[in-house]
Write an enzyme that holds these catalytic residues in place. Structure first.
Site, mmCIF file in Angstrom:
data_model
loop_
_atom_site.group_PDB
_atom_site.id
_atom_site.type_symbol
_atom_site.label_atom_id
_atom_site.label_comp_id
_atom_site.label_asym_id
_atom_site.label_seq_id
_atom_site.Cartn_x
_atom_site.Cartn_y
_atom_site.Cartn_z
ATOM 1 N N ASP A 111 -1.545 1.839 3.225
ATOM 2 C CA ASP A 111 -1.359 1.824 4.685
ATOM 3 C C ASP A 111 0.095 2.129 5.018
ATOM 4 O OD1 ASP A 111 -2.059 1.619 7.334
ATOM 5 O OD2 ASP A 111 -2.749 -0.448 7.235
ATOM 6 N N HIS A 142 -11.795 6.641 10.530
ATOM 7 C CA HIS A 142 -10.790 5.800 11.205
ATOM 8 C C HIS A 142 -9.523 6.590 11.533
ATOM 9 C CE1 HIS A 142 -8.325 2.396 12.249
ATOM 10 N NE2 HIS A 142 -7.533 2.553 11.202
HETATM 11 FE FE1 N7H Z 1 -5.686 1.545 11.073
HETATM 12 N N1 N7H Z 1 -7.866 0.871 6.839
HETATM 13 O O1 N7H Z 1 -7.593 0.386 5.793
HETATM 14 O O2 N7H Z 1 -8.950 1.425 6.975
HETATM 15 N N2 N7H Z 1 -5.473 2.405 9.227
HETATM 16 N N3 N7H Z 1 -6.600 -0.042 10.208
HETATM 17 N N4 N7H Z 1 -5.759 0.621 12.892
HETATM 18 N N5 N7H Z 1 -4.648 3.077 11.907
HETATM 19 C C1 N7H Z 1 -4.731 3.525 8.954
HETATM 20 O O3 N7H Z 1 -2.153 6.762 7.790
HETATM 21 C C2 N7H Z 1 -7.065 -0.156 8.916
HETATM 22 C C3 N7H Z 1 -6.231 -0.627 13.155
HETATM 23 C C4 N7H Z 1 -4.395 3.245 13.262
HETATM 24 O O4 N7H Z 1 -1.713 8.843 12.320
HETATM 25 C C5 N7H Z 1 -4.782 3.789 7.562
HETATM 26 O O5 N7H Z 1 -0.690 5.138 7.814
HETATM 27 C C6 N7H Z 1 -7.696 -1.447 8.756
HETATM 28 C C7 N7H Z 1 -6.209 -0.892 14.570
HETATM 29 C C8 N7H Z 1 -3.613 4.446 13.473
HETATM 30 O O6 N7H Z 1 -3.393 9.654 11.200
HETATM 31 C C9 N7H Z 1 -5.569 2.824 6.986
HETATM 32 C C10 N7H Z 1 -7.590 -2.097 9.966
HETATM 33 C C11 N7H Z 1 -5.700 0.257 15.165
HETATM 34 C C12 N7H Z 1 -3.412 4.987 12.212
HETATM 35 C C13 N7H Z 1 -6.021 1.944 8.040
HETATM 36 C C14 N7H Z 1 -6.914 -1.208 10.877
HETATM 37 C C15 N7H Z 1 -5.396 1.178 14.089
HETATM 38 C C16 N7H Z 1 -4.069 4.113 11.248
HETATM 39 C C17 N7H Z 1 -4.121 4.950 6.823
HETATM 40 C C18 N7H Z 1 -8.059 -3.452 10.377
HETATM 41 C C19 N7H Z 1 -5.465 0.554 16.612
HETATM 42 C C20 N7H Z 1 -2.649 6.267 11.894
HETATM 43 C C21 N7H Z 1 -2.651 4.754 6.630
HETATM 44 C C22 N7H Z 1 -8.250 -4.442 9.532
HETATM 45 C C23 N7H Z 1 -6.253 0.149 17.577
HETATM 46 C C24 N7H Z 1 -3.573 7.461 11.989
HETATM 47 C C25 N7H Z 1 -1.767 5.623 7.481
HETATM 48 C C26 N7H Z 1 -2.827 8.768 11.811
HETATM 49 C C27 N7H Z 1 -4.062 4.324 9.885
HETATM 50 C C28 N7H Z 1 -6.950 0.882 7.938
HETATM 51 C C29 N7H Z 1 -6.668 -1.504 12.183
HETATM 52 C C30 N7H Z 1 -4.822 2.423 14.276
HETATM 53 C C31 N7H Z 1 -5.855 2.752 5.488
HETATM 54 C C32 N7H Z 1 -8.376 -2.001 7.535
HETATM 55 C C33 N7H Z 1 -6.660 -2.184 15.252
HETATM 56 C C34 N7H Z 1 -3.102 4.968 14.800
#
Ligand code: N7H
Length: 493
Positions: free
Chosen positions: A204, A340
């Protein structure tokens, strides 16, 4: 009110977690209620010198980099530096208590997250027309939390030392207390090779927007946004706000449980056909998220993980969902529309001239911080495919405008089955569906998403449950250092 031309941005004046991030192996979030507002405002003057600014956080990061470089040159493991960080934030409940009664200019903040929980899709019950989310009591009460102080460090000992200093300043736990502790949440970076990975196993913290004039060397593919996307009162933040908001930011705090054994079991039971089952399950997981566990984006490497790509900041964020197949704009062969990553930052799906023109995504970018909480999955949990010990993500994301930032991403993108809109007609009657990781809809958790199966992109997959369960949250405002000095605290003692 903010003037049209604020002074040049000074990173000494912005709290460190917003623009730079407080370096951490562990982080403790302590939520307080103000017990004595007059004393609190006096005591605050003693906390302000301890608050880590963006300049100091940059210095900490620089130091860590130097130590790592030196250690690599000597082929030794880098020593762990003792580094402490402290930042402070206020809820909509806290501000009036210290005499700040003007609207912040952000209606989501002014209302508080509890009011918003139903429209965010959190599960709960409605009694006599009033919705109450399934949150832990401290958040569900809606009026207990005034102040958040959060502490980062290299170890629990470092953090505990900082907490003790703050307890002394505000007399926490004594009969003269100006702050009462309401809730403490401890987060830890995961151990060993899982460092930097969230609990489902995915790397992440890769994709963050670069803030103009601050992040002066963006990585390839990293979007540069105007300062006002993150900081109140800066360019493109057009809202008329009180002067105390300048160079502050709104934080969306979400305390999110993750059902890891259940998630793993779902992947195991549904491998993508073709490769050996374990690899098919890895591929299915990567299609739900949009990256492989290594961080490699599936838009660049759709069928096979590429750990070197995942670890390379010059390549791991350099994709737009169109560039390899510009003629095949509707295709989800590489990455499902509902993944996601694609739901929460659709990149060219919106920026493309085909829909709305460039710049559509930028106002909705957020800077994500936060950390994991809870233990690693135990063998017993893995055997039973069932969560016994709570674990998950302490999500904390910054933006100058909650309605454009976190709220927008959660409600209008992740929970919106028709997003992105331009794709829907091309795929017949099925809708794009939910973000399989965070999309939610108040109900039993059953959801549909399309495109998860690469050989059949029109196929709707039914997701049997939600694996990310909100336990609570709050909207919080992190003021600038000068606003803290001149408007939040009063000289005294
Ligand atoms: Fe998310 N995951 O493990 O699946 N997220 N996220 N997120 N997220 C991202 O690219 C995860 C949550 C965003 O710019 C990565 O830096 C999990 C909320 C945004 O391409 C992974 C949870 C919100 C991005 C996860 C969670 C977001 C992002 C890849 C909850 C907003 C950047 C790492 C437990 C409402 C997207 C990365 C881009 C990336 C996961 C929550 C938003 C692995 C498990 C609540 C904007």
């Amino acid at each position: 009110m903010t003037t049209n031309l604020p002074p040049a941005l000074d990173l000494n004046n912005v709290q460190g977690d917003i623009l730079v991030g407080l370096p951490k192996k562990t982080q403790t979030y302590v939520f307080y209620q103000i017990a004595n507002a007059t004393e609190f405002r006096k005591n605050l003057t003693h906390l302000i010198p301890l608050i880590t600014t963006s300049t100091q956080a940059q210095g900490h990061k620089q130091l860590i980099k130097q130590i790592k470089t030196t250690a690599a040159q000597h082929h030794t493991p880098p020593p762990v530096l003792k580094l402490a960080g402290i930042n402070i934030a206020f809820s909509h409940n806290g501000l009036p208590k210290i005499g700040i009664t003007q609207s912040s200019g952000d209606s989501a903040f002014d209302g508080g997250m509890l009011k918003d929980s139903q429209s965010l899709g959190d599960k709960g019950t409605t009694t006599n027309g009033t919705f109450s989310p399934d949150w832990i009591p401290a958040f569900k009460a809606g009026n207990l939390i005034d102040v958040l102080i959060f502490f980062s460090g290299d170890s629990h000992q470092t953090v505990d030392e900082s907490v003790k200093k703050v307890d002394l300043i505000f007399g926490v736990g004594t009969h003269n207390a100006s702050l009462h502790e309401v809730l403490r949440i401890v987060g830890d970076v995961r151990p060993g090779a899982e460092k930097g990975h969230e609990h489902f196993g995915f790397l992440d913290g890769i994709s963050q927007p670069a803030v103009q004039g601050v992040d002066t060397k963006p990585n390839p593919g990293q979007e540069v946004v105007q300062q006002g996307v993150i900081l109140c009162g800066r360019a493109t933040d057009t809202i008329t706000r009180p002067s105390w908001t300048l160079d502050g930011s709104f934080g969306s705090f979400r305390f999110l449980n993750q059902l890891v054994p259940e998630f793993d079991a779902f992947l195991k039971a549904n491998p993508i056909p073709g490769p050996p089952p374990a690899e098919g399950s890895e591929l299915f997981g990567a299609r739900l998220v949009g990256r492989w566990k290594s961080g490699a984006p599936i838009d660049l490497t759709p069928t096979k993980d590429d750990p070197a790509l995942g670890a390379d900041p010059l390549r791991n964020n350099n994709f737009q969902y169109t560039e390899q197949n510009p003629d095949d704009f509707e295709s989800q062969v590489r990455c499902p529309f509902s993944a996601h990553l694609r739901k929460t930052n659709p990149r060219n799906d919106l920026n493309s001239t085909q829909v709305g023109g460039p710049g559509t995504v930028a106002p909705h970018r957020i800077i994500r911080r936060g950390v994991q909480f809870g233990p690693e999955v135990t063998p017993e949990e893995a055997k039973q495919n069932k969560t016994i010990h709570a674990r998950g993500l302490i999500f904390f994301a910054y933006s100058a405008n909650l309605a454009l930032g976190f709220q927008f991403i959660q409600k209008s993108w992740a929970n919106n089955q028709n997003f992105p809109p331009a794709k829907t007609p091309a795929i017949g009657t099925a809708t794009i569906g939910f973000d399989p990781i965070i999309g939610q809809q108040n109900s039993d958790g059953t959801r549909q998403s399309i495109g998860l199966e690469p050989q059949n992109q029109l196929q709707e997959t039914t997701l049997p449950t939600e694996w990310v369960i909100p336990q609570g949250g709050e909207y919080l405002f992190l003021p600038s250092i000068s606003a803290l000095k001149t408007q939040f605290a009063v000289a005294g003692k």
